[in-house]
Scaffold this motif. Structure first.
Motif, PDB file in Angstrom:
ATOM      1  N   GLU A 206      23.103  39.131  48.971  1.00  0.00           N
ATOM      2  CA  GLU A 206      22.899  38.529  47.661  1.00  0.00           C
ATOM      3  C   GLU A 206      22.369  39.542  46.653  1.00  0.00           C
ATOM      4  O   GLU A 206      22.712  39.504  45.472  1.00  0.00           O
ATOM      5  N   LYS A 209      25.246  41.617  45.267  1.00  0.00           N
ATOM      6  CA  LYS A 209      26.089  40.871  44.327  1.00  0.00           C
ATOM      7  C   LYS A 209      25.477  40.876  42.926  1.00  0.00           C
ATOM      8  O   LYS A 209      26.186  40.738  41.928  1.00  0.00           O
ATOM      9  N   ASP A 210      24.171  41.071  42.846  1.00  0.00           N
ATOM     10  CA  ASP A 210      23.476  41.154  41.575  1.00  0.00           C
ATOM     11  C   ASP A 210      23.403  42.601  41.081  1.00  0.00           C
ATOM     12  O   ASP A 210      23.823  42.911  39.962  1.00  0.00           O
ATOM     13  N   GLN A 213      26.963  44.303  40.210  1.00  0.00           N
ATOM     14  CA  GLN A 213      27.904  43.459  39.478  1.00  0.00           C
ATOM     15  C   GLN A 213      28.731  44.286  38.493  1.00  0.00           C
ATOM     16  O   GLN A 213      28.214  45.160  37.798  1.00  0.00           O
ATOM     17  N   ASN A 220      32.698  39.899  40.075  1.00  0.00           N
ATOM     18  CA  ASN A 220      33.022  41.010  40.963  1.00  0.00           C
ATOM     19  C   ASN A 220      31.861  41.978  41.118  1.00  0.00           C
ATOM     20  O   ASN A 220      30.920  41.976  40.320  1.00  0.00           O
ATOM     21  N   VAL A 221      31.965  42.825  42.144  1.00  0.00           N
ATOM     22  CA  VAL A 221      31.089  43.980  42.294  1.00  0.00           C
ATOM     23  C   VAL A 221      31.950  45.237  42.220  1.00  0.00           C
ATOM     24  O   VAL A 221      33.157  45.194  42.455  1.00  0.00           O
ATOM     25  N   SER A 231      36.030  40.939  44.223  1.00  0.00           N
ATOM     26  CA  SER A 231      35.333  39.662  44.201  1.00  0.00           C
ATOM     27  C   SER A 231      34.058  39.703  45.035  1.00  0.00           C
ATOM     28  O   SER A 231      34.046  40.215  46.156  1.00  0.00           O
ATOM     29  N   LYS A 232      32.998  39.142  44.481  1.00  0.00           N
ATOM     30  CA  LYS A 232      31.737  39.075  45.210  1.00  0.00           C
ATOM     31  C   LYS A 232      31.874  38.303  46.517  1.00  0.00           C
ATOM     32  O   LYS A 232      31.161  38.570  47.490  1.00  0.00           O
ATOM     33  N   THR A 233      32.793  37.348  46.540  1.00  0.00           N
ATOM     34  CA  THR A 233      32.930  36.485  47.716  1.00  0.00           C
ATOM     35  C   THR A 233      33.764  37.108  48.817  1.00  0.00           C
ATOM     36  O   THR A 233      33.906  36.519  49.898  1.00  0.00           O
ATOM     37  N   ASN A 235      33.094  39.593  50.668  1.00  0.00           N
ATOM     38  CA  ASN A 235      32.271  40.415  51.559  1.00  0.00           C
ATOM     39  C   ASN A 235      32.447  39.955  53.003  1.00  0.00           C
ATOM     40  O   ASN A 235      32.652  38.770  53.268  1.00  0.00           O
TER      41      ASN A 235
END
Length: 397
Positions: A206, A209-210, A213, A220-221, A231-233, A235
């Motif tokens: 988490e 993801k911050d 960014q 996204n990262v 996409s952050k999701t 991972n």
């Protein structure tokens, strides 16, 4: 629901307040266009919206988004700030809207630097309407505090350089380190940055993801070596997923993913699973064969070279780890050296390359925002080499 904090003034109140400000403020007497050396209060600047050039000192209140709206949280851009004569001002009628052009966004944009709120700054520019409101546009100088207004070293369109002898945290966070060099500086920095919140390895997902960014796409990262926005999701452990890259390879000191060095977000970055595996536990050096999935990166049997845009980032992460983990707290004593055959010893090289990369690729807005995010939201400590790159040579030079 996360609500934005805003300050709004009703149109009638705005007009009345501006009229009041104009009638009670001490007049500024000029015989022609004011010089850049003229330092005004915000009230004086609001009363002098005639195209003159002046320096204005005030406290940052938030980000203006319309004539009567100023965000004081959940900022959306680095392009403008509202300043006032007091840090607690709530009326937009008593705020000056300051345009933040490209040259100054890395240091004075609120999206990148949310902790700027409440700080005193001085901006020099043209006193003219902005957002149909009293403003200062086309700044030629911006600085922290009051009264001095240094210019960028190149031109108003170039990125401003941070003075090697000053920074926004020097009088507070780094107070015990400023002015020192060599072992004394190293010891002071270690004592400062070892005070931190220790994350778990699950929390790292988490945090990344911050901290990483994509500024152009908050869903996204940005991956460290490939530079890809993803996409952050996505991972995980799949071939095209991103996972948690230990820039200081976790086998160098054998700390694994244990809470502490194994979960320190200052050196953990999102990276493509395959590229992460290819880098493995190699030391950093120049040369080798091109990495197909990571343009600008190279590798050979014992070393890895990151792309130019993040060479300095990698260097400063390694140097942070060496200062943060000095063998106390039950963790290994990490140290950079000039070898690429370190194995599982708590060393990582090459220091000569890292020092050069630190100077070749100075901290950019992305890295500075990342450092701020870790400090404010995740660990409560900073990477001193992002704030003061010159300290690397002061310790290892």
């Amino acid at each position: 629901m996360n609500m934005k904090s805003v300050i709004r003034s009703r149109p009638g109140r705005l007009i009345a307040a501006v009229v009041l400000a104009v009638t009670v403020v001490t007049p500024v007497v000029v015989t022609g266009p004011a010089s850049a050396a003229t330092t005004l209060t915000v009230a004086q600047a609001l009363a002098a919206q005639d195209g003159r050039t002046a320096a204005v000192t005030g406290y940052v209140i938030g980000q203006p988004t319309s004539t009567t709206t100023v965000l004081t949280a959940n900022y959306t851009a680095d392009t403008a700030i509202a300043i006032a004569d007091t840090a607690t001002e709530t009326s937009t009628a008593r705020m000056l809207y300051v345009q933040v052009t490209t040259a100054w966004r890395a240091d004075f944009g609120l999206l990148t630097n949310p902790s700027l709120r409440g700080r005193q700054i001085t901006a020099t520019g043209t006193l003219t309407a902005y957002f149909s409101h009293g403003g200062l546009k086309s700044p030629t100088a911006m600085t922290f505090g009051g009264g001095s207004t240094p210019s960028p070293t190149a031109s108003p369109t170039a990125s401003p350089t941070v003075s090697p002898t000053g920074g926004p945290y020097d009088s507070t966070y780094y107070a015990s380190a400023v002015g020192r060099t060599g072992p004394a500086l190293r010891s002071s920095l270690h004592a400062i940055i070892r005070v931190q919140t220790v994350l778990t390895y699950d929390q790292v997902w988490e945090a990344l993801k911050d901290t990483d960014q994509d500024p152009a796409n908050p869903a996204n990262v940005i991956l460290l070596y490939t530079g890809r926005s993803q996409s952050k999701t996505s991972n995980g452990g799949g071939v095209d997923d991103w996972n948690r890259e230990h820039v200081w390879a976790k086998s160098h000191g054998d700390f694994g993913t244990a809470n502490g060095p194994g979960t320190d977000v200052h050196h953990l970055r999102p990276e493509d699973v395959s590229v992460n595996s290819l880098r493995g536990n190699k030391d950093f050096d120049s040369g080798g064969s091109a990495v197909a999935e990571a343009p600008g990166c190279y590798t050979d049997a014992d070393s890895f070279e990151p792309r130019n845009a993040v060479k300095g980032d990698v260097a400063r992460m390694i140097l942070y780890m060496a200062i943060r983990y000095e063998g106390d707290d039950g963790w290994p004593n990490l140290e950079p050296n000039d070898s690429v055959t370190n194995g599982t010893a708590p060393y990582l090289g090459r220091i000569s390359k890292l020092l050069a990369w630190n100077e070749l690729d100075p901290p950019d807005a992305f890295e500075q925002r990342r450092n701020q995010r870790i400090y404010e939201r995740w660990q409560g400590n900073r990477n001193p080499f992002v704030d003061h790159p010159e300290w690397a040579r002061a310790i290892w030079g």
